[in-house]
Design a protein around this motif. Structure first.
Motif, PDB file in Angstrom:
ATOM      1  N   ALA A   1       0.827  -1.205   0.000  1.00 55.27           N
ATOM      2  CA  ALA A   1       0.000   0.000   0.000  1.00 55.27           C
ATOM      3  C   ALA A   1       0.855   1.245   0.000  1.00 55.27           C
TER       4      ALA A   1
ATOM      5  N   ASP B   1      -6.328   0.463   4.148  1.00 57.56           N
ATOM      6  CA  ASP B   1      -5.195   0.748   3.265  1.00 57.56           C
ATOM      7  C   ASP B   1      -5.637   0.637   1.814  1.00 57.56           C
TER       8      ASP B   1
ATOM      9  N   GLY C   1      -3.855  -1.066  -0.570  1.00 50.24           N
ATOM     10  CA  GLY C   1      -2.951  -2.053  -1.144  1.00 50.24           C
ATOM     11  C   GLY C   1      -3.647  -3.042  -2.046  1.00 50.24           C
TER      12      GLY C   1
ATOM     13  N   GLY D   1      -7.788  -2.598  -1.573  1.00 46.69           N
ATOM     14  CA  GLY D   1      -7.115  -2.629  -0.284  1.00 46.69           C
ATOM     15  C   GLY D   1      -7.828  -3.524   0.717  1.00 46.69           C
TER      16      GLY D   1
END
Length: 469
Positions: free
Chosen positions: A387, A406, A408, A446
């Motif tokens: 992330a 996050d 990511g 994420g």
């Protein structure tokens, strides 16, 4: 013709043996077996008696109630009148039967209603149990509760006691669960109308008490409804106590399992980290001893040993950090979270912390759990998510709410479908405090970690504006 159902079938089933014995007795009588008709003749009234008394055939229990009351009253009136007249005539009236009769009639007229009420209560107790003595019903439940040691057997015993005390054919308890109401205890058989009484404890509906009326078409009186409503509240208290006992047992098991898992983790970390490093240092010491005549080589060996010792020191410090309260929490949870976020903040990962409430005064257990969960979540973000940014939102009202989101690559499940040790650790920490930890895909990408940790009653937090890192 409508089919026979429920209690009607049970009532008629009581007469079935008599219906079978009657033609059998006639056949036996035809073969010369005298007296066989008496067996069939006795079976008919016996079957009707069972149908009336147990299954309330034609609601004749009411007729029996009044008949028994007036039969007893008639016997008492006749016996009492004769006895009083005899006593007064022989001892007071000097043989005057007419005067003794007048006085006896007046005495019986005065005593008639009190005696009738007592006789009625006696007959009602035989037919309807202790419905007219609610205090005794509650006391009996309390005595039974005090003598029961098995929490799982408590509700079945209490349902049996209520059915016996109130002379009702069926009593059941249904408890609220996440999947709906679940039957946990019952006694008797139902064939009449069921009436429901809500079980409430501390403002929470825990389930309902089901009680069948005594006869088809019967209704409980207002007094009986009040009694059963009180009994339902008693059942609610017992249900909550049973649930708390079960939760306590499960918490003890979780603590034992967590302790054993922590021991395994320490043994594994010491074996896989510190152990090999110390072994390597020992080999380097022996190598340095052999190379005593080569100062440059000894210097390189000592530098390697220094690096290995630093690694060992770091690993031991990490182990110690997991064994006691983090010193960062001495300045409060918010300050500790800011320090932890600053550690993970880097040019490749931006960590933002927003606190929507003052976190002073939280219990130490909640502070430690929240700190460990956020630390583990940040570790997962830094190691696995790839992330670029991570946002942490902390709020507190009746529960401490934490969100770690996050941007990511999202959740990557293992091939065997098991979750990682870190995720399982976060969930266990939340569950130990009665909370929950949910790990879900983020939106639009994420991972989102959402934690709820309940705050005990009496602990209040003050709202505050968002405070960015």
């Amino acid at each position: 013709m409508a089919p026979v159902r429920g209690e009607d079938r049970q009532q008629l089933a009581c007469l079935l043996p008599a219906a079978v014995l009657l033609p059998v007795a006639l056949v036996f009588e035809g073969f010369g077996l005298t007296g066989s008709w008496a067996l069939a003749a006795a079976a008919i009234p016996l079957g009707m008696a069972v149908a009336v008394l147990r299954y309330r055939l034609y609601d004749l229990d009411r007729v029996i109630n009044r008949t028994v009351v007036w039969l007893l009253m008639t016997l008492l009136l006749i016996g009492g009148f004769v006895a009083i007249v005899a006593i007064l005539r022989d001892l007071v009236m000097r043989g005057s039967t007419s005067n003794a009769s007048l006085v006896a009639t007046g005495m019986i007229a005065v005593a008639f209603e009190p005696v009738r009420r007592r006789v009625q209560r006696l007959v009602d107790h035989l037919l309807y149990g202790q419905r007219d003595d609610p205090y005794k019903v509650i006391v009996n439940l309390g005595d039974l509760h005090g003598k029961t040691t098995d929490p799982d057997a408590m509700l079945p015993l209490l349902t049996s006691a209520i059915a016996g005390s109130l002379r009702v054919p069926y009593v059941a308890v249904r408890v609220s669960t996440p999947d709906g109401l679940r039957l946990v205890a019952e006694h008797g058989r139902t064939g009449t109308q069921l009436e429901e009484f809500t079980m409430v404890a501390r403002g929470e509906t825990l389930g309902e008490l089901l009680v069948a009326t005594r006869g088809i078409g019967d209704r409980f009186s207002q007094r009986e409804r009040r009694l059963l409503a009180d009994v339902a509240q008693y059942f609610a208290a017992v249900t909550e106590a049973t649930r708390l006992i079960r939760d306590l047992q499960e918490s003890r098991e979780r603590l034992i399992n967590a302790r054993e898992e922590e021991r395994k983790r320490l043994r594994r970390d010491l074996h896989d980290g510190v152990g090999p490093a110390l072994t390597g240092i020992g080999m380097q010491v022996r190598a340095a001893r052999k190379a005593a005549a080569e100062p440059e080589r000894v210097g390189r060996i000592l530098e390697d040993m220094t690096a290995d010792l630093q690694v060992c020191r770091s690993e031991v410090r990490q182990l110690l950090d997991h064994l006691h309260r983090p010193p960062e929490l001495d300045r409060g949870l918010e300050a500790a979270l800011r320090v932890q976020c600053q550690r993970f903040h880097s040019p490749s990962l931006t960590v933002d912390l927003h606190v929507a409430a003052h976190l002073d005064g939280l219990p130490a257990a909640i502070e430690v759990a929240a700190y460990r969960i956020v630390s583990e979540a940040l570790t997962n973000v830094a190691k696995h998510s790839r992330a670029e940014s991570c946002r942490i939102i902390v709020d507190a009202d009746r529960a401490l709410s934490i969100q770690v989101v996050d941007d990511g690559i999202g959740i990557v499940s293992r091939e065997n479908g098991n979750v990682g040790v870190g995720l399982e650790s976060m969930r266990e920490r939340a569950a130990e405090l009665g909370g929950e930890c949910l790990v879900t895909p983020g939106d639009p990408r994420g991972t989102a970690v959402r934690v709820q940790l309940p705050i005990p009653l009496g602990r209040h937090v003050r709202k505050a504006g968002d405070s960015p890192l």
